[in-house]
Design an enzyme around this catalytic site. Structure first.
Site, short mmCIF file in Angstrom:
data_model
loop_
_atom_site.label_atom_id
_atom_site.label_comp_id
_atom_site.label_asym_id
_atom_site.label_seq_id
_atom_site.Cartn_x
_atom_site.Cartn_y
_atom_site.Cartn_z
N ASP A 1 25.55 27.62 47.40
CA ASP A 1 25.42 26.85 46.16
C ASP A 1 26.20 25.54 46.27
O ASP A 1 27.32 25.53 46.79
CB ASP A 1 25.95 27.69 44.99
CG ASP A 1 25.87 26.96 43.66
OD1 ASP A 1 24.89 26.22 43.44
OD2 ASP A 1 26.79 27.12 42.83
N ASP B 1 22.39 19.68 42.51
CA ASP B 1 22.56 21.11 42.23
C ASP B 1 21.46 21.93 42.91
O ASP B 1 20.31 21.92 42.48
CB ASP B 1 22.54 21.33 40.71
CG ASP B 1 22.93 22.75 40.33
OD1 ASP B 1 22.92 23.64 41.21
OD2 ASP B 1 23.23 22.98 39.15
#
Ligand SMILES: *[C@@H]1O[C@H](CO)[C@@H](O)[C@H](O)[C@H]1NC(C)=O
Ligand SMILES: *[C@@H]1O[C@H](CO)[C@@H](O)[C@H](O)[C@H]1NC(C)=O
Ligand SMILES: *[C@@H]1O[C@H](CO)[C@@H](O)[C@H](O)[C@H]1NC(C)=O
Ligand SMILES: *[C@@H]1O[C@H](CO)[C@@H](O)[C@H](O)[C@H]1NC(C)=O
Length: 416
Positions: free
Chosen positions: A297, A96
């Site tokens: 992202d 992440d």
């Protein structure tokens, strides 16, 4: 020839110069092709919560809490194959780039799945107490005195939370062993968004992998995400300068004090069939005061653009289709693949263009000859003036982050 390097925890100096270390391991969901479309639909349904969550990653003072009650499916989209402890226990941990934290479910965890890390089976495991400086940096820690274990609670994904103890143990990344990697040992979870085997945060905060490895990787990493549909661990996270492409086109990496963990880039425009989409430039512009702008992202499924930008993009896309347009789930621009030649979408960043292959633009139904534009508007709440370049658009590209020279490289690379 791969060498094994023993890496000491930050801030201790390294024993040996850093070399390429790959966790040759970016998988995708493990279900068969027929369920893939539904899987993506389900995953996409949780994007709005994540977007809202990303928009809450503000520095302490300016945090605007937003609640959402939406029920979502769990899972992150790409996991790293790593080992924790000594001897190493294999874990598939979510990668992440927008998180600073690292945590893994531990034996005895309430609400976790079967694949947990067992500290008692690791000779290098150490628990950390409230006196350790790292404990102070942990979001949600609750040390009221200097004695006792460092316990903390954190929310994740907007609707879930963990309760964990701070520990340290070895993290094996490819051929590198990071000694004393500090992460949360999850004792209990609630909600459905917690990655079942934990998370490695690649964000910019003090707990992230790069902060913990100090100068080791020299602030440089890159990844290639294989196709969503791929079954294999064929993608790669590459750490350190040596592992990187010699030449790659780059765009400036921006830092936004409003959301300091996120990797901002300067998206200057979007084209459909080589024609610039008429979108108000201020809706793409980077704004350090409000936190507006565009981030890359690794945890959002499909790219999101603020509503007027999305609508302009979608209308331009639709204008290149001549047949009937339908909608399906979260997608409002679907068409019959037998009769249409969909236009090419290009993302213009300052200094480089990213021409999206069809695979990165469309999502195909497994049940019918139907494809949909795989992008969507950002959720319409006041705090999310944020465009997000997401996983589906990044498939089969090398995305390079160079924190020292503040740039992001993007290049096509097949890693299926
Ligand atoms: C530790 O390892 C042993 C042997 O592999 C296993 O049987 C046991 O369940 C493990 N302990 C925990 C707490 O997972
Ligand atoms: C975490 O949350 C649980 C449940 O709300 C609470 O019992 C516990 O005291 C909290 N722990 C910390 C460290 O804040
Ligand atoms: C759409 O246009 C393409 C060529 O541009 C043509 O081959 C196709 O038949 C058209 N489809 C419909 C539904 O009109
Ligand atoms: C983004 O790029 C445009 C075009 O090159 C430039 O005018 C603008 O100043 C850039 N914005 C930032 C924040 O660097």
């Amino acid at each position: 020839m791969p060498l094994t390097h023993v890496l000491l925890p930050n801030p201790t100096a390294l024993i040996s110069p850093s070399s390429t270390s790959t966790a040759d391991a970016l998988p995708s969901p493990t279900q068969g092709p027929t369920s893939w479309f539904n899987t993506v639909l389900n995953m996409v349904s949780k994007d709005p919560i994540r977007l809202t969550y990303l928009s809450t990653l503000v520095s302490q003072k300016t945090s605007v809490p937003i609640a959402s009650a939406q029920q979502i499916l769990q899972t992150g989209n790409y996991v790293l194959r790593v080992k924790l402890g000594t001897p190493g226990q294999l874990m598939y941990m979510v990668m992440d780039t927008s998180s600073d934290s690292a945590w893994a479910p531990c034996s005895g965890c309430t609400g976790c799945s079967d694949s947990v890390f067992s500290p008692v089976n690791s000779t290098s495991y150490q628990s950390l107490d409230c006196t350790t400086p790292r404990c102070i940096q942990v979001r949600g820690q609750s040390c009221s005195s200097t004695v006792g274990p460092c316990l903390f609670n954190q929310t994740y994904g907007g609707d879930s939370s963990i309760s964990a103890s701070l520990i340290q143990d070895s993290l094996t990344l490819g051929h590198d062993v990071v000694l004393g990697y500090v992460f949360g040992c999850i004792n209990a979870i609630s909600g459905k968004s917690i990655p079942p085997q934990g998370l490695v945060g690649l964000g910019r905060g003090p707990m992230s992998l790069f902060s913990q490895t100090g100068p080791l990787y020299k602030g440089i990493f890159s990844y290639c995400l294989p196709s969503f549909k791929s079954y294999y661990f064929s993608g790669s996270l590459r750490l350190g300068p040596l592992a990187q492409p010699k030449s790659i086109r780059t765009t400036p990496l921006l830092q936004n004090p409003h959301r300091p963990s996120l990797y901002y880039v300067n998206l200057t425009g979007i084209s459909v069939a080589k024609k610039l989409v008429p979108a108000p430039p201020e809706l793409l512009a980077f704004n350090p005061t409000t936190g507006a702008g565009t981030v890359i992202d690794s945890g959002t499924v499909i790219s999101r653009f603020v509503q007027p930008v999305y609508e302009a993009l979608r209308d331009a896309f639709r204008s290149k289709l001549n047949g009937t347009i339908s909608s399906l789930g979260a997608f409002d621009t679907c068409f019959d693949t037998r009769y249409e030649e969909p236009p090419v979408v290009t993302l213009h960043f300052e200094g480089l263009d990213m021409v999206l292959p069809a695979e990165n633009t469309l999502i195909h139904s497994s049940a019918q000859p139907l494809a949909c534009l795989a992008m969507a508007p950002a959720p319409s709440n006041v705090n999310s003036v944020l465009n997000v370049i997401a996983n589906l658009q990044q498939q089969n590209h090398r995305i390079l982050f160079d924190l020292v020279n503040s740039r992001v490289g993007i290049a096509r690379e097949l890693c299926n």
